[in-house]
Design a protein around this motif. Structure first.
Motif, PDB file in Angstrom:
ATOM      1  N   ALA A 124       0.808  -1.222   0.000  1.00  0.00           N
ATOM      2  CA  ALA A 124       0.000   0.000   0.000  1.00  0.00           C
ATOM      3  C   ALA A 124       0.838   1.267   0.000  1.00  0.00           C
ATOM      4  O   ALA A 124       0.358   2.337  -0.374  1.00  0.00           O
ATOM      5  CB  ALA A 124      -0.927   0.021   1.212  1.00  0.00           C
ATOM      6  N   ALA A 145      -8.659   2.140   1.117  1.00  0.00           N
ATOM      7  CA  ALA A 145      -8.674   1.358   2.355  1.00  0.00           C
ATOM      8  C   ALA A 145      -7.275   0.895   2.739  1.00  0.00           C
ATOM      9  O   ALA A 145      -6.878   1.006   3.904  1.00  0.00           O
ATOM     10  CB  ALA A 145      -9.617   0.167   2.222  1.00  0.00           C
ATOM     11  N   ASP A 146      -6.515   0.389   1.782  1.00  0.00           N
ATOM     12  CA  ASP A 146      -5.173  -0.091   2.095  1.00  0.00           C
ATOM     13  C   ASP A 146      -4.243   1.063   2.479  1.00  0.00           C
ATOM     14  O   ASP A 146      -3.489   0.970   3.449  1.00  0.00           O
ATOM     15  CB  ASP A 146      -4.578  -0.870   0.923  1.00  0.00           C
ATOM     16  N   TYR A 147      -4.303   2.169   1.719  1.00  0.00           N
ATOM     17  CA  TYR A 147      -3.425   3.308   2.001  1.00  0.00           C
ATOM     18  C   TYR A 147      -3.747   3.912   3.371  1.00  0.00           C
ATOM     19  O   TYR A 147      -2.854   4.087   4.205  1.00  0.00           O
ATOM     20  CB  TYR A 147      -3.531   4.365   0.895  1.00  0.00           C
ATOM     21  N   PHE A 148      -5.019   4.193   3.612  1.00  0.00           N
ATOM     22  CA  PHE A 148      -5.359   4.810   4.892  1.00  0.00           C
ATOM     23  C   PHE A 148      -5.312   3.808   6.040  1.00  0.00           C
ATOM     24  O   PHE A 148      -5.142   4.201   7.198  1.00  0.00           O
ATOM     25  CB  PHE A 148      -6.689   5.559   4.813  1.00  0.00           C
ATOM     26  N   GLY A 149      -5.380   2.519   5.738  1.00  0.00           N
ATOM     27  CA  GLY A 149      -5.117   1.510   6.762  1.00  0.00           C
ATOM     28  C   GLY A 149      -3.666   1.598   7.223  1.00  0.00           C
ATOM     29  O   GLY A 149      -3.372   1.515   8.417  1.00  0.00           O
ATOM     30  N   LEU A 150      -2.750   1.792   6.270  1.00  0.00           N
ATOM     31  CA  LEU A 150      -1.344   1.970   6.608  1.00  0.00           C
ATOM     32  C   LEU A 150      -1.149   3.257   7.415  1.00  0.00           C
ATOM     33  O   LEU A 150      -0.452   3.256   8.432  1.00  0.00           O
ATOM     34  CB  LEU A 150      -0.491   1.993   5.328  1.00  0.00           C
ATOM     35  N   ARG A 201      -3.324   4.750   9.297  1.00  0.00           N
ATOM     36  CA  ARG A 201      -3.913   4.525  10.625  1.00  0.00           C
ATOM     37  C   ARG A 201      -2.966   3.729  11.505  1.00  0.00           C
ATOM     38  O   ARG A 201      -2.723   4.076  12.660  1.00  0.00           O
ATOM     39  CB  ARG A 201      -5.257   3.800  10.503  1.00  0.00           C
ATOM     40  N   ARG A 202      -2.404   2.667  10.953  1.00  0.00           N
ATOM     41  CA  ARG A 202      -1.472   1.851  11.733  1.00  0.00           C
ATOM     42  C   ARG A 202      -0.230   2.642  12.130  1.00  0.00           C
ATOM     43  O   ARG A 202       0.282   2.508  13.241  1.00  0.00           O
ATOM     44  CB  ARG A 202      -1.084   0.583  10.966  1.00  0.00           C
TER      45      ARG A 202
END
Length: 138
Positions: free
Chosen positions: A23, A58-63, A65-66
């Motif tokens: 991502a 989702a994948d980019y903002f999941g990264l 967020r983490r």
């Protein structure tokens, strides 16, 4: 001239990486607001948030967020400030998200320029209407 963030993603320019995933890549900002200030970039060369494909959100903002949680946990920060500049104040024309560690009383005020008020409810409604109109067809 090659994009510096693309060169970091491909490894042609060294950076203090903290994450390297499909991502995106996250690395320390070389001019941090506070130590531990991380930049998260997508692997593909995209200039603004509007260029990020919906399927990648989702994948980019999941990264992102983490990384926000990791900055707090890893640094013992009280919180984080997460921000994206689109064109204006965007020092590198490659989409990047700032994850800045925060602590109470750290003095950060530069991201919050002087506040103002709407003259009245009519003016506020006018701005809300214009923004809503901008959403039409998206």
């Amino acid at each position: 001239m090659e994009c510096v963030f693309c060169a970091i993603v491909t490894g042609r320019i060294a950076a203090f990486r903290v994450a390297d995933e499909p991502a995106g890549v996250a690395f320390l900002d070389t001019r941090p607001v506070f130590r531990g200030h991380v930049l998260v970039v997508p692997r593909d060369h995209l200039v603004t948030l509007a260029d990020l494909p919906v399927g990648a959100l989702a994948d980019y903002f999941g990264l992102v967020r983490r990384l926000s949680v990791a900055v707090e946990t890893g640094l013992g920060a009280g919180g984080t400030f997460v921000a994206i500049n689109n064109r204006v104040s965007q020092s590198v024309p490659h989409l990047h998200t700032h994850v800045v560690p925060r602590t109470k009383g750290d003095g950060l005020r530069g991201f919050f320029w002087p506040r103002t008020r709407y003259a009245d409810d009519t003016e506020a409604r006018s701005y809300a209407d214009r923004i809503r109109a901008g959403l039409q067809g998206m």
